[in-house]
Design a protein around this motif. Structure first.
Motif, short mmCIF file in Angstrom:
data_model
loop_
_atom_site.label_atom_id
_atom_site.label_comp_id
_atom_site.label_asym_id
_atom_site.label_seq_id
_atom_site.Cartn_x
_atom_site.Cartn_y
_atom_site.Cartn_z
N UNK A 63 5.78 -4.61 -8.77
CA UNK A 63 4.43 -4.80 -9.34
C UNK A 63 3.41 -3.82 -8.74
N UNK A 64 3.37 -3.61 -7.41
CA UNK A 64 2.43 -2.62 -6.88
C UNK A 64 2.66 -1.21 -7.42
N UNK A 65 3.94 -0.82 -7.58
CA UNK A 65 4.23 0.50 -8.14
C UNK A 65 3.74 0.59 -9.58
N UNK B 44 0.83 -1.21 0.00
CA UNK B 44 0.00 0.00 0.00
C UNK B 44 0.86 1.26 0.00
N UNK B 45 1.95 1.24 0.75
CA UNK B 45 2.84 2.39 0.79
C UNK B 45 3.51 2.61 -0.57
N UNK B 46 3.89 1.50 -1.22
CA UNK B 46 4.50 1.60 -2.54
C UNK B 46 3.52 2.19 -3.54
N UNK B 47 2.25 1.75 -3.46
CA UNK B 47 1.23 2.29 -4.37
C UNK B 47 0.97 3.77 -4.10
N UNK B 48 0.92 4.13 -2.81
CA UNK B 48 0.67 5.53 -2.46
C UNK B 48 1.79 6.43 -2.94
N UNK B 49 3.02 5.94 -2.86
CA UNK B 49 4.17 6.72 -3.31
C UNK B 49 4.08 7.04 -4.80
#
Length: 221
Positions: free
Chosen positions: A124-126, A76-81
């Motif tokens: 992958x999340x990014x 989630x943090x990677x996606x938010x970034x």
């Protein structure tokens, strides 16, 4: 001929659906005993093989740490970034990772990437977050982005590690060629791997750029 009994043990064990680890260990024991070795000698060989290849099991030590990080919101943090960066696109993120992955692998740092350590929790999340930022949040697109992330890691590692002079594949080729009367230096193989790595970088980099364009046009195929 008796040493082939180990193969029979493997076949019978898998047909009977016995635990694969037990089957392989039993097959190794049978093969060693049939080959004239004592039980202690076979066990000693097990220990030697584990000692010489223990780095393979280091991955299993990393997995619990990765699992804990994911549980506490790493993806989630990677996606938010990435979600806050409008200029970040799926293709650009994966292209940057490809360059880093191939460059570090060429220096022998092959463990800096990988599917469980980097692709699943971070890359992958990014890449997915970048696709979602530009309006592509359907499941089919997410699966394609994940597949492209995994492929990028594989290509970067495969073509990068061959440049490193002390990697196992280079030493294997040198040993095989020497056994067949062809003497080559590991450095020569590493040098000849550089053009291949550059071409691989250009080809897959182009694929990533085209993938970006398909995402923008709404046809990620």
């Amino acid at each position: 001929m008796l040493t082939l009994l180990g193969i029979a043990v493997v076949v019978v064990g898998f047909v009977a659906r016995i635990n694969p680890l037990l089957v392989v260990v039993a097959a190794a024991l049978v093969t060693g005993l049939a080959g004239g070795m004592g039980p202690l000698e076979v066990v000693a060989l097990f220990g030697k093989a584990f000692k010489e290849n223990r780095y393979v099991s280091l991955l299993w030590l990393v997995l619990p740490a990765i699992g804990l990080l994911e549980r506490y919101g790493l993806q989630e943090r990677a996606k938010a970034l990435i979600g806050g960066m409008k200029a970040a696109t799926t293709g650009r993120i994966l292209l940057l990772y490809l360059i880093i992955r191939q460059g570090t692998s060429a220096l022998g740092l092959t463990s800096l990437g990988g599917h469980p350590q980097m692709v699943r929790p971070l890359v992958a999340p990014m890449a997915e977050a970048a696709a979602e930022t530009h309006g592509h949040a359907d499941d089919e697109t997410r699966q394609k982005v994940r597949a492209m992330s995994a492929a990028t890691d594989n290509i970067g590692l495969f073509f990068g590690e061959d440049i490193f002079i002390a990697i196992g594949s280079i030493l294997l080729m040198v040993g095989f060629l020497q056994q067949n009367g062809i003497v080559v230096e590991p450095l020569h193989l590493s040098i000849w791997a550089i053009p291949t790595a550059i071409v691989a970088l250009l080809v897959h980099g182009t694929r990533l750029v085209l993938f970006d364009r398909k995402l923008k046009s709404g046809v990620a195929r």
